[in-house]
Design a protein around this motif. Sequence first.
Motif, PDB file in Angstrom:
ATOM      1  N   HIS A  28       0.853  -1.197   0.000  1.00  0.00           N
ATOM      2  CA  HIS A  28       0.000   0.000   0.000  1.00  0.00           C
ATOM      3  C   HIS A  28       0.888   1.246   0.000  1.00  0.00           C
ATOM      4  O   HIS A  28       1.023   1.923   1.028  1.00  0.00           O
ATOM      5  N   PRO A  29       1.499   1.566  -1.124  1.00  0.00           N
ATOM      6  CA  PRO A  29       2.489   2.651  -1.168  1.00  0.00           C
ATOM      7  C   PRO A  29       1.933   4.033  -0.861  1.00  0.00           C
ATOM      8  O   PRO A  29       2.695   4.938  -0.533  1.00  0.00           O
ATOM      9  N   ARG A  30       0.624   4.210  -0.957  1.00  0.00           N
ATOM     10  CA  ARG A  30       0.049   5.528  -0.685  1.00  0.00           C
ATOM     11  C   ARG A  30      -0.228   5.758   0.796  1.00  0.00           C
ATOM     12  O   ARG A  30      -0.569   6.867   1.205  1.00  0.00           O
ATOM     13  N   THR A  31      -0.100   4.723   1.589  1.00  0.00           N
ATOM     14  CA  THR A  31      -0.312   4.868   3.032  1.00  0.00           C
ATOM     15  C   THR A  31       0.860   5.630   3.644  1.00  0.00           C
ATOM     16  O   THR A  31       2.014   5.378   3.320  1.00  0.00           O
ATOM     17  N   GLY A  32       0.557   6.561   4.527  1.00  0.00           N
ATOM     18  CA  GLY A  32       1.609   7.304   5.208  1.00  0.00           C
ATOM     19  C   GLY A  32       1.947   6.651   6.538  1.00  0.00           C
ATOM     20  O   GLY A  32       1.047   6.224   7.268  1.00  0.00           O
ATOM     21  N   VAL A  33       3.230   6.548   6.845  1.00  0.00           N
ATOM     22  CA  VAL A  33       3.652   5.965   8.118  1.00  0.00           C
ATOM     23  C   VAL A  33       4.310   7.042   8.972  1.00  0.00           C
ATOM     24  O   VAL A  33       5.248   7.715   8.530  1.00  0.00           O
ATOM     25  N   LEU A  34       3.799   7.193  10.182  1.00  0.00           N
ATOM     26  CA  LEU A  34       4.367   8.097  11.174  1.00  0.00           C
ATOM     27  C   LEU A  34       4.935   7.249  12.298  1.00  0.00           C
ATOM     28  O   LEU A  34       4.190   6.577  13.008  1.00  0.00           O
ATOM     29  N   VAL A  35       6.244   7.243  12.438  1.00  0.00           N
ATOM     30  CA  VAL A  35       6.881   6.473  13.506  1.00  0.00           C
ATOM     31  C   VAL A  35       6.762   7.253  14.811  1.00  0.00           C
ATOM     32  O   VAL A  35       7.075   8.442  14.868  1.00  0.00           O
ATOM     33  N   LEU A  36       6.301   6.572  15.855  1.00  0.00           N
ATOM     34  CA  LEU A  36       6.184   7.164  17.188  1.00  0.00           C
ATOM     35  C   LEU A  36       6.844   6.197  18.156  1.00  0.00           C
ATOM     36  O   LEU A  36       6.314   5.117  18.427  1.00  0.00           O
ATOM     37  N   THR A  37       8.015   6.562  18.672  1.00  0.00           N
ATOM     38  CA  THR A  37       8.831   5.597  19.394  1.00  0.00           C
ATOM     39  C   THR A  37       9.665   6.270  20.475  1.00  0.00           C
ATOM     40  O   THR A  37       9.733   7.500  20.550  1.00  0.00           O
ATOM     41  N   MET A  38      10.319   5.451  21.286  1.00  0.00           N
ATOM     42  CA  MET A  38      11.243   5.952  22.297  1.00  0.00           C
ATOM     43  C   MET A  38      12.664   6.052  21.755  1.00  0.00           C
ATOM     44  O   MET A  38      13.531   6.651  22.381  1.00  0.00           O
ATOM     45  N   PHE A  39      12.919   5.450  20.592  1.00  0.00           N
ATOM     46  CA  PHE A  39      14.277   5.372  20.062  1.00  0.00           C
ATOM     47  C   PHE A  39      14.686   6.686  19.398  1.00  0.00           C
ATOM     48  O   PHE A  39      14.104   7.098  18.400  1.00  0.00           O
ATOM     49  N   ASN A  40      15.727   7.309  19.949  1.00  0.00           N
ATOM     50  CA  ASN A  40      16.196   8.599  19.453  1.00  0.00           C
ATOM     51  C   ASN A  40      17.628   8.471  18.946  1.00  0.00           C
ATOM     52  O   ASN A  40      18.499   9.268  19.274  1.00  0.00           O
ATOM     53  N   ASP A  41      17.895   7.444  18.146  1.00  0.00           N
ATOM     54  CA  ASP A  41      19.239   7.228  17.627  1.00  0.00           C
ATOM     55  C   ASP A  41      19.228   7.326  16.108  1.00  0.00           C
ATOM     56  O   ASP A  41      18.208   7.079  15.459  1.00  0.00           O
ATOM     57  N   SER A  42      20.369   7.680  15.551  1.00  0.00           N
ATOM     58  CA  SER A  42      20.466   7.880  14.103  1.00  0.00           C
ATOM     59  C   SER A  42      20.095   6.627  13.326  1.00  0.00           C
ATOM     60  O   SER A  42      19.436   6.695  12.285  1.00  0.00           O
ATOM     61  N   GLU A  43      20.509   5.470  13.832  1.00  0.00           N
ATOM     62  CA  GLU A  43      20.249   4.221  13.111  1.00  0.00           C
ATOM     63  C   GLU A  43      18.757   3.987  12.933  1.00  0.00           C
ATOM     64  O   GLU A  43      18.300   3.616  11.843  1.00  0.00           O
ATOM     65  N   SER A  44      17.982   4.211  13.998  1.00  0.00           N
ATOM     66  CA  SER A  44      16.535   3.990  13.911  1.00  0.00           C
ATOM     67  C   SER A  44      15.876   5.001  12.988  1.00  0.00           C
ATOM     68  O   SER A  44      15.005   4.656  12.177  1.00  0.00           O
ATOM     69  N   VAL A  45      16.286   6.270  13.103  1.00  0.00           N
ATOM     70  CA  VAL A  45      15.699   7.320  12.267  1.00  0.00           C
ATOM     71  C   VAL A  45      15.983   7.051  10.795  1.00  0.00           C
ATOM     72  O   VAL A  45      15.081   7.089   9.946  1.00  0.00           O
TER      73      VAL A  45
END
Length: 212
Positions: A74-91
Amino acid sequence: MIPRVLVVDDHPLFRFGLCTVLSGDPTVALVGEASTGAEAVAAVRECEPDVVVMDVHLPDMTGIEATRVLLGEHPRTGVLVLTMFNDSESVVAAMRAGARGYLLKGSGQDEIVRAVHAVARGEAIFGSGIANHVLGFFTEQAPAVFPELTSREREVLELIADGVSNTVIARALTLSPKTVRNHVSSIFAKLRVEDRAQAIVRARKAGLGHPT
């Protein structure tokens, strides 16, 4: 249009709280929730949300992997990540998977709702505290093109190519809105384009941007 939202988080209390916030806001429509990556993929098929609010840590697969799978279908779906991880690798991993936004848990209710609307409109949005990670991602990925631009103008163009608004560019680069507008005008003049759409076309042809 009221965006349809699916919440994905494996922590029952946090998921309940977030669902309560979203269901109580008349500007969004909560259409479902999931606690695993597999449930998320299935729920997207069933509920057809405009935005998926996705945690990174899930029991069966990471939220990054779930994002990649569901956007493949579903390429038109938007994903908003909401997480505790504040590291460059995760972002960086989230952005490479196709996520349009990245917020940290602890963000205010209004900020989360604004981010949902931004992602539903196809915009990229990033919470405070991760701007350096975002800038590093674009700088790392951008090829050495448009030598007529200054390094700062190239940074701005990279974000323009990804569909980022001037407001978000200003926040990501720690610039005033007026300074961003000046950079954008200079970019248009140097690239000999008339508007933002033409600049995006030029930039993406050169390999800049990460359109979803």
